[in-house]
Design an enzyme around this catalytic site. Structure first.
Site, PDB file in Angstrom:
ATOM      1  N   CYS A  80       0.635  -1.260  -0.042  1.00 46.66           N
ATOM      2  CA  CYS A  80       0.087  -0.081  -0.040  1.00 46.66           C
ATOM      3  C   CYS A  80       0.899   1.465   0.194  1.00 46.66           C
ATOM      4  O   CYS A  80       0.718   2.026  -0.948  1.00 46.66           O
ATOM      5  CB  CYS A  80      -0.831   0.067   1.242  1.00 46.66           C
ATOM      6  SG  CYS A  80      -1.739  -1.416   1.327  1.00 46.66           S
ATOM      7  N   HIS A 133      -1.496   6.989   5.337  1.00 45.49           N
ATOM      8  CA  HIS A 133      -0.545   6.146   5.354  1.00 45.49           C
ATOM      9  C   HIS A 133       0.873   6.519   4.728  1.00 45.49           C
ATOM     10  O   HIS A 133       1.509   5.791   4.249  1.00 45.49           O
ATOM     11  CB  HIS A 133      -1.076   4.871   4.444  1.00 45.49           C
ATOM     12  CG  HIS A 133      -0.398   3.380   4.775  1.00 45.49           C
ATOM     13  ND1 HIS A 133      -0.351   2.378   3.899  1.00 45.49           N
ATOM     14  CD2 HIS A 133       0.271   3.062   5.799  1.00 45.49           C
ATOM     15  CE1 HIS A 133       0.178   1.246   4.550  1.00 45.49           C
ATOM     16  NE2 HIS A 133       0.495   1.769   5.618  1.00 45.49           N
TER      17      HIS A 133
END
Length: 447
Positions: A80, A133
């Site tokens: 990710c 993130h």
């Protein structure tokens, strides 16, 4: 000329001026920009990706039917966070040492310019709703990286879809609105869509162009979905049923975003990118067929993803077979808006519009590269792809004739194998030391 004819001529001329003015105004109107990022969605887990479709994703499929489908699209990483770092910078994330998901605990280097930085300077209202993130400390917060509105969580991989408890307000899993922790209830995918739609409505009312970044945490683990949605499916595999329910719920959320755009009368002039940050995960029963392997792999199943670009006012429905990568999104948006990229950095992404128009005289990318600093890497050039996956030998695949990477042709093609190996080594030499290695070295020095 009679008085009547003169009157008709004047009226005709006036109407022409009105039409020309309207066209000019429309041409000057900046498009809204939306990036919808699915998390760990399998290659076959979107209806438009397979014929016949293995599941129904009506909202995503309608977006694909009205836009450009890229049949050979890649994420820039097999996990990710690195993909997100490359997406927002238009650069191979390895150029600034961002190789692994754990690098998100440090964050996107402050020396990097983000797409949000550039669009804010152009007068866009910039908002992110979902999974960041890219850093958990305040200096790496989305509101310090070009975004003006934030609703979501800072990291790391997944987030509970129902439990929003937050005993420690500094916890990176807390749901935040801007810098403030908020209490929520409901299903997280639905909440993110609601927040995104509110952002759209607010900017539409002000007639202000906006950049909406909607990085869902769906369909990343944990496997959670409303029970009534799970009951829609009966594959014989409970985990697969939940995964399909999560996809169904995300599709509904995307449908709400599109519906809102249409209700506000701005759908036609909204540029939308939709893709997944990497291949589907085996642990969540994703379907990557006909590709080999899953997330965390340099085979196609870990890298190739569903990818659609929609802009009804400008793009006709089509399928583009040119290999592209998520790094291309930022330079494409900048090219459309006539934004000059900073000259003090190398940008690896390319403007994909010539590929859509069929005007390429040579490949968009001479080669594409992947490396997660885990002794596995890959390079694709044309129809050929070279893979090294923690093994003792190199593997060469002809993707044009073997999309499933089932026949290793390295022994039969030593020259091509060596050519791609040298390309990879040259590219890798230009990249920075992985953040993880740097941290290890510093720990050793401090002992």
């Amino acid at each position: 000329m009679s008085a009547l004819n003169k009157m008709i001529l004047k009226l005709h001329f006036s109407m022409c001026l009105i039409v020309l003015f309207s066209i000019g105004t429309l041409a000057q109107e900046k498009p809204n920009v939306i990036i919808i990022l699915a998390d760990d969605q399998g290659n076959a887990d979107a209806g438009f990706q397979r014929s016949p479709a293995t599941l129904s994703t009506p909202s995503i499929d309608k977006l694909a039917a009205s836009g450009v489908i890229f049949s050979q699209a890649y994420a820039s990483a097999y996990v990710c966070a690195p993909t997100r770092a490359g997406l927002l910078t238009g650069r191979y994330q390895q150029r600034f040492g961002f190789y692994t998901a754990n690098d998100s605990r440090v964050g996107l280097p402050l020396s990097e310019t983000t797409l949000a930085d550039l669009l804010q300077k152009e007068g866009y209202r910039t908002g992110i709703f979902g999974k960041w993130h890219l850093g958990i400390e305040e200096s790496y917060h989305p509101l310090k990286r070009g975004f003006m509105d934030f609703y979501g969580f800072l990291g790391h991989g997944g987030h509970d879809y129902y439990n929003f408890s937050c005993p420690d307000e500094k916890n990176y899993e807390c749901i935040q609105r801007n810098f403030k922790t908020v209490n929520e209830s409901g299903y997280l995918t639905d909440i993110l869509a609601k927040e995104a739609c509110s952002f759209i409505k607010g900017n539409a009312e002000k007639k202000k162009p906006f950049f909406l970044y909607l990085p869902f945490n769906a369909v990343h683990a944990p496997l959670q979905a409303p029970e009534e949605d799970i009951k829609r499916f009966n594959t014989g595999n409970r985990n697969r049923d939940i995964q399909l329910a999560m996809i169904y719920r995300m599709d509904l959320a995307i449908g709400e975003v599109i519906k809102t755009l249409k209700e506000e009368g701005i759908y036609e002039n909204t540029l939308i990118f939709y893709f997944s940050d990497n291949g589907g995960a085996k642990a969540t029963s994703a379907n990557n067929l006909p590709l080999r392997d899953y997330k965390q792999s340099v085979y196609e199943g870990g890298l190739r993803v569903p990818f659609v670009v929609s802009w009804p006012a400008q793009l006709q429905p089509s399928v583009c077979k040119e290999p592209i990568i998520s790094l291309d999104i930022m330079p494409t948006i900048c090219a459309i808006l006539d934004i000059k990229l900073p000259t003090n950095k190398i940008f690896d992404g390319k403007n994909i519009l010539p590929a859509i128009d069929g005007k390429l005289k040579q490949p968009l990318h001479e080669a594409l590269f992947w490396d997660g600093a885990e002794n596995r890497w890959a390079v694709r050039s044309g129809q050929w792809k070279l893979v090294f996956d923690k093994g003792a030998k190199l593997e060469l695949y002809d993707l044009q004739n073997d999309i499933s990477e089932s026949r290793n042709l390295a022994a039969q093609n030593p020259d091509k194998t060596n050519e791609l190996k040298l390309k990879y080594e040259k590219w890798r030499a230009e990249m920075k030391t992985p953040m993880g290695d740097f941290k290890k070295k510093n720990r050793k020095k401090n002992k």
